[in-house]
Design a protein around this motif. Structure first.
Motif, PDB file in Angstrom:
ATOM      1  N   LEU A 122      -5.929 -10.005   4.652  1.00 40.96           N
ATOM      2  CA  LEU A 122      -6.464  -8.733   5.165  1.00 40.96           C
ATOM      3  C   LEU A 122      -5.551  -7.579   4.774  1.00 40.96           C
ATOM      4  O   LEU A 122      -6.011  -6.549   4.261  1.00 40.96           O
ATOM      5  CB  LEU A 122      -6.604  -8.796   6.688  1.00 40.96           C
ATOM      6  CG  LEU A 122      -6.885  -7.464   7.407  1.00 40.96           C
ATOM      7  CD1 LEU A 122      -8.218  -6.872   6.970  1.00 40.96           C
ATOM      8  CD2 LEU A 122      -6.858  -7.667   8.917  1.00 40.96           C
ATOM      9  N   VAL A 123      -4.250  -7.743   5.005  1.00 37.93           N
ATOM     10  CA  VAL A 123      -3.282  -6.688   4.681  1.00 37.93           C
ATOM     11  C   VAL A 123      -3.247  -6.453   3.173  1.00 37.93           C
ATOM     12  O   VAL A 123      -3.203  -5.302   2.711  1.00 37.93           O
ATOM     13  CB  VAL A 123      -1.879  -7.055   5.203  1.00 37.93           C
ATOM     14  CG1 VAL A 123      -0.848  -6.041   4.724  1.00 37.93           C
ATOM     15  CG2 VAL A 123      -1.886  -7.127   6.731  1.00 37.93           C
ATOM     16  N   ARG A 124      -3.279  -7.524   2.387  1.00 40.14           N
ATOM     17  CA  ARG A 124      -3.236  -7.390   0.929  1.00 40.14           C
ATOM     18  C   ARG A 124      -4.472  -6.647   0.406  1.00 40.14           C
ATOM     19  O   ARG A 124      -4.364  -5.708  -0.387  1.00 40.14           O
ATOM     20  CB  ARG A 124      -3.152  -8.772   0.274  1.00 40.14           C
ATOM     21  CG  ARG A 124      -3.180  -8.743  -1.258  1.00 40.14           C
ATOM     22  CD  ARG A 124      -3.044 -10.144  -1.833  1.00 40.14           C
ATOM     23  NE  ARG A 124      -4.037 -11.064  -1.307  1.00 40.14           N
ATOM     24  CZ  ARG A 124      -5.307 -11.131  -1.721  1.00 40.14           C
ATOM     25  NH1 ARG A 124      -5.738 -10.294  -2.668  1.00 40.14           N
ATOM     26  NH2 ARG A 124      -6.139 -12.015  -1.218  1.00 40.14           N
ATOM     27  N   ILE A 125      -5.660  -7.053   0.881  1.00 40.87           N
ATOM     28  CA  ILE A 125      -6.897  -6.429   0.429  1.00 40.87           C
ATOM     29  C   ILE A 125      -6.964  -4.955   0.886  1.00 40.87           C
ATOM     30  O   ILE A 125      -7.361  -4.075   0.130  1.00 40.87           O
ATOM     31  CB  ILE A 125      -8.122  -7.202   0.964  1.00 40.87           C
ATOM     32  CG1 ILE A 125      -8.190  -8.593   0.303  1.00 40.87           C
ATOM     33  CG2 ILE A 125      -9.414  -6.426   0.721  1.00 40.87           C
ATOM     34  CD1 ILE A 125      -9.194  -9.544   0.947  1.00 40.87           C
ATOM     35  N   ALA A 126      -6.546  -4.700   2.123  1.00 41.48           N
ATOM     36  CA  ALA A 126      -6.561  -3.337   2.649  1.00 41.48           C
ATOM     37  C   ALA A 126      -5.650  -2.429   1.837  1.00 41.48           C
ATOM     38  O   ALA A 126      -5.973  -1.274   1.588  1.00 41.48           O
ATOM     39  CB  ALA A 126      -6.134  -3.338   4.119  1.00 41.48           C
ATOM     40  N   THR A 127      -4.523  -2.971   1.401  1.00 40.91           N
ATOM     41  CA  THR A 127      -3.594  -2.184   0.571  1.00 40.91           C
ATOM     42  C   THR A 127      -4.222  -1.892  -0.784  1.00 40.91           C
ATOM     43  O   THR A 127      -4.140  -0.768  -1.280  1.00 40.91           O
ATOM     44  CB  THR A 127      -2.269  -2.960   0.378  1.00 40.91           C
ATOM     45  OG1 THR A 127      -1.693  -3.216   1.660  1.00 40.91           O
ATOM     46  CG2 THR A 127      -1.288  -2.143  -0.456  1.00 40.91           C
ATOM     47  N   GLN A 128      -4.855  -2.876  -1.374  1.00 39.66           N
ATOM     48  CA  GLN A 128      -5.503  -2.695  -2.679  1.00 39.66           C
ATOM     49  C   GLN A 128      -6.621  -1.660  -2.606  1.00 39.66           C
ATOM     50  O   GLN A 128      -6.852  -0.912  -3.566  1.00 39.66           O
ATOM     51  CB  GLN A 128      -6.079  -4.033  -3.172  1.00 39.66           C
ATOM     52  CG  GLN A 128      -5.010  -5.056  -3.552  1.00 39.66           C
ATOM     53  CD  GLN A 128      -5.609  -6.426  -3.871  1.00 39.66           C
ATOM     54  OE1 GLN A 128      -6.745  -6.719  -3.534  1.00 39.66           O
ATOM     55  NE2 GLN A 128      -4.807  -7.264  -4.537  1.00 39.66           N
TER      56      GLN A 128
END
Length: 205
Positions: A195-201
């Motif tokens: 979730l954090v990785r995708i949100a950052t992208q």
């Protein structure tokens, strides 16, 4: 009544260039400039313009943070972001912090005038290139989050547990869990880490 205009920018040539474009325009009153955030805030304690043309990048505080501080203290002052950057993330952050418009530093006299006249009417203005940047980054793969979901997402990214987030936002842990599940569904993430990785992208955080 003339529209009082003020500029905050750390480049003298930019200040002089914009001043030369606007100083002879009917309906515009150029009331001064500041080369950094501290000088801008000091000026506002004495006098408030109708519109501030605000550089995004300054030595002591960036324009994104300064915009929020100005709008919190002087909500009646309209802020137009002024930058060489037309990335969607810069534009969106300025708008989230209360800006009424965003103009690139290569704007024409007509664009500057249109921006100033538009925002004092309570409307939003983007220069052509800024608008194009927003359009190009708007697609169905980027989910639309509610304000509360954004708040929960930011705290998740900081590593907080559901209990800690609930205490921070004064809501129940069950409500936090619901927001977390909605965020996972909206981003198609399998767990908190993804979730954090995708949100950052997606520039959601």
């Amino acid at each position: 009544m003339a529209i009082k205009v003020f500029i905050t920018d750390d480049h003298y040539m930019v200040i002089e260039g914009i001043r030369s474009l606007l100083q002879n325009e009917k309906g515009i009153e150029w009331i001064g400039h500041a080369s950094n955030a501290a000088s801008c805030l000091a000026f506002l304690q004495q006098q408030q313009p109708d519109v501030i043309l605000m550089d995004i990048s300054m030595p002591d505080k960036n324009g994104i943070d300064l915009c929020k501080e100005v709008k919190d203290k002087y909500p009646g002052v309209f802020v137009i972001g002024l930058s060489t950057f037309n990335q969607e993330s810069f534009i969106q952050k300025m708008m989230d912090n209360g800006a009424s418009g965003y103009v690139l530093k290569n704007a024409t006299q007509q664009e500057l005038m249109e921006a100033i006249e538009t925002v004092v009417k309570g409307k939003i203005y983007f220069s052509h290139e800024a608008a194009q940047a927003l359009i190009q980054h708007t697609d169905s793969s980027r989910p639309v989050l509610t304000r509360r979901e954004k708040e929960v997402l930011l705290l998740i990214a900081e590593g907080m547990t559901n209990n800690e987030i609930a205490q921070q936002l004064f809501i129940s842990t069950a409500t936090v869990d619901t927001h977390r599940k909605n965020l996972l569904a909206k981003t198609d993430a399998k767990n908190t880490a993804s979730l954090v990785r995708i949100a950052t992208q997606l520039n959601l955080i």
